[in-house]
Design a protein around this motif. Structure first.
Motif, PDB file in Angstrom:
ATOM      1  N   SER A  83      14.414  16.280 130.726  1.00 51.00           N
ATOM      2  CA  SER A  83      14.492  17.099 129.520  1.00 51.00           C
ATOM      3  C   SER A  83      14.625  16.200 128.298  1.00 51.00           C
ATOM      4  CB  SER A  83      15.697  18.049 129.621  1.00 51.00           C
ATOM      5  OG  SER A  83      15.874  18.785 128.437  1.00 51.00           O
ATOM      6  N   SER A 127      18.792  19.428 131.876  1.00 53.20           N
ATOM      7  CA  SER A 127      18.501  19.982 130.558  1.00 53.20           C
ATOM      8  C   SER A 127      19.473  19.416 129.546  1.00 53.20           C
ATOM      9  CB  SER A 127      18.609  21.513 130.601  1.00 53.20           C
ATOM     10  OG  SER A 127      18.491  22.078 129.323  1.00 53.20           O
ATOM     11  N   TYR A 170      19.817  25.092 135.764  1.00 54.67           N
ATOM     12  CA  TYR A 170      18.543  24.449 135.454  1.00 54.67           C
ATOM     13  C   TYR A 170      18.309  24.197 133.969  1.00 54.67           C
ATOM     14  CZ  TYR A 170      17.218  25.635 140.262  1.00 54.67           C
ATOM     15  OH  TYR A 170      17.157  25.733 141.628  1.00 54.67           O
ATOM     16  N   ASN A 171      18.800  25.081 133.102  1.00 58.04           N
ATOM     17  CA  ASN A 171      18.408  24.997 131.696  1.00 58.04           C
ATOM     18  C   ASN A 171      19.500  25.589 130.806  1.00 58.04           C
ATOM     19  OD1 ASN A 171      16.494  26.691 129.385  1.00 58.04           O
ATOM     20  ND2 ASN A 171      16.209  24.508 129.621  1.00 58.04           N
ATOM     21  N   SER A 217      14.828  29.113 133.148  1.00 54.81           N
ATOM     22  CA  SER A 217      14.798  28.772 131.728  1.00 54.81           C
ATOM     23  C   SER A 217      15.401  29.912 130.916  1.00 54.81           C
ATOM     24  CB  SER A 217      13.348  28.519 131.284  1.00 54.81           C
ATOM     25  OG  SER A 217      13.256  28.255 129.900  1.00 54.81           O
ATOM     26  N   SER A 261       9.368  28.179 132.259  1.00 53.92           N
ATOM     27  CA  SER A 261       9.843  27.885 130.908  1.00 53.92           C
ATOM     28  C   SER A 261       9.517  29.057 129.999  1.00 53.92           C
ATOM     29  CB  SER A 261       9.173  26.606 130.387  1.00 53.92           C
ATOM     30  OG  SER A 261       9.537  26.330 129.053  1.00 53.92           O
ATOM     31  N   SER A 350       9.214  18.155 130.349  1.00 54.45           N
ATOM     32  CA  SER A 350       9.795  18.759 129.143  1.00 54.45           C
ATOM     33  C   SER A 350       9.032  18.289 127.921  1.00 54.45           C
ATOM     34  CB  SER A 350      11.285  18.360 129.042  1.00 54.45           C
ATOM     35  OG  SER A 350      11.851  18.783 127.829  1.00 54.45           O
TER      36      SER A 350
END
Length: 354
Positions: A83, A127, A170-171, A217, A261, A350
């Motif tokens: 990321s 991330s 994850y994000n 995401s 995403s 990313s």
């Protein structure tokens, strides 16, 4: 003679007046141009940052700026950049480093690495998000039995799960003092992953655990929270986006798909991912407001991993398997630029545009 002199004087006065008018006109035109220029400044070309890895001969974390790649220092056995986030002049990258048989969570600031985990058990930084002077990193760390979903704020870890069940973060996305995280946690009864979003550490389940699901995401726009992921269907995973917990399927599950995403620009919702084609091949997919756009023709194994939108331009990064290697790819408004030449396998995870 006197008449000639009067005519000459009148002519000289006329020429002086004409010259004065011309000078005033030139000055006025110049001022007008300056005013137009100040009201219509030249828009500079934005910088495009991409994080990923290049495997040659080991996985090496890479950051590409406008297509030019640079290697990030890492642990002894390589790693991957997962990321990227740019704040002012500073470039932040989250990723992993391989220390022998253990992976460590790492965040880089302008190429200088800081290890977030102690190396006792596997950990990953997936991330990074910068808000003001605070740096948030989302990822996981094993407790020796299960993976624990985590957020590191300025290097200090907070657990999102208690470690009794397998979980992954994850994000992340930060708005003011609110920290949103997308991820999954295992349902101990059904043994299926539940898609979740955490706000300031408090989880909201997006699925009930009856089928497998993933939340990859999260993006927050005003009061709306968007999450991209997938849900297991009758014959394959359905690419899915949730808005404030309400689910919309982007595919019907007949061939399997992933939404990896999500990015919101004004009133448009962009989702990047993939959909399986016949013969273990796949399409790179971009959905705009639910309408699919193919970035590849389905003749290769490929995926989009991230999407970013700026000034109406849509940037998508991912990979495509061509020949015998994975190629790190960047699409801008559907036009492809390869970040690697295929001499070794690589992928882009990313993208950040500024």
């Amino acid at each position: 003679m006197k008449l000639h002199l009067e005519i000459l004087l009148k002519y000289n006065n006329y020429m002086k007046t004409l010259i004065l008018i011309l000078l005033i006109s030139i000055i006025a035109l110049s001022c007008k141009k300056d005013k137009v220029s100040s009201n219509n400044p030249v828009i500079s070309t934005p910088d495009v940052y991409v994080a990923g890895y290049d495997f040659g001969p080991q996985a090496t974390p890479r950051i590409w700026k406008n297509g030019v790649g640079n290697t990030l220092t890492t642990a002894s056995f390589g790693g991957e950049a997962k990321s990227v986030f740019v704040s002012g002049p500073d470039i932040y990258v989250a990723g992993i480093g391989h220390n022998g048989s253990v992976t460590v969570a790492i965040v880089w600031k302008n190429g200088v690495a800081t290890t977030l985990s102690n190396g006792l058990y596997d950990a990953s930084a997936l991330s990074v998000f910068v808000s003001g002077t605070d740096v948030y990193v989302v990822g996981n760390e094993s407790n020796g039995i299960n993976d624990v979903a985590k957020v590191w704020k300025n290097g200090i870890a907070s657990n999102l799960t208690d470690g009794s069940k397998e979980a992954y973060a994850y994000n992340g996305f930060v708005v003011g003092a609110d920290v949103y995280v997308a991820g999954i946690e295992l349902n101990a009864t059904t043994l299926r992953y539940v898609a979740k979003v955490w706000k300031n550490g408090t989880p909201t389940a997006l699925t009930d655990g009856s089928v497998m699901a993933h939340a990859y995401s999260v993006y927050v726009k005003g009061a709306d929270v968007y999450v991209a992921g997938n849900i297991q269907g009758p014959t394959g995973y359905e690419a899915t986006v949730w808005k404030n917990g309400l689910k919309t399927n982007l595919t019907n599950g007949s061939r399997g798909a992933n939404a990896l995403s999500v990015f919101v620009s004004e009133t448009d919702v962009y989702v990047a991912g993939n959909e399986i084609n016949i013969g273990n091949l796949s399409f790179v997919r971009l959905w705009k407001n639910g309408v699919p756009i193919n970035l590849t023709n389905g003749s290769t194994f490929a995926s989009a991993n991230a999407v970013y939108v700026l000034n109406g331009d849509v940037y998508v990064v991912g990979f495509e398997y061509i020949g015998t290697k994975y190629i790190a790819q960047l699409w801008k408004n559907g036009i492809l630029t390869s970040l690697t030449n295929g001499s070794s396998s690589a992928s882009a995870y990313s993208v950040f545009v500024k």
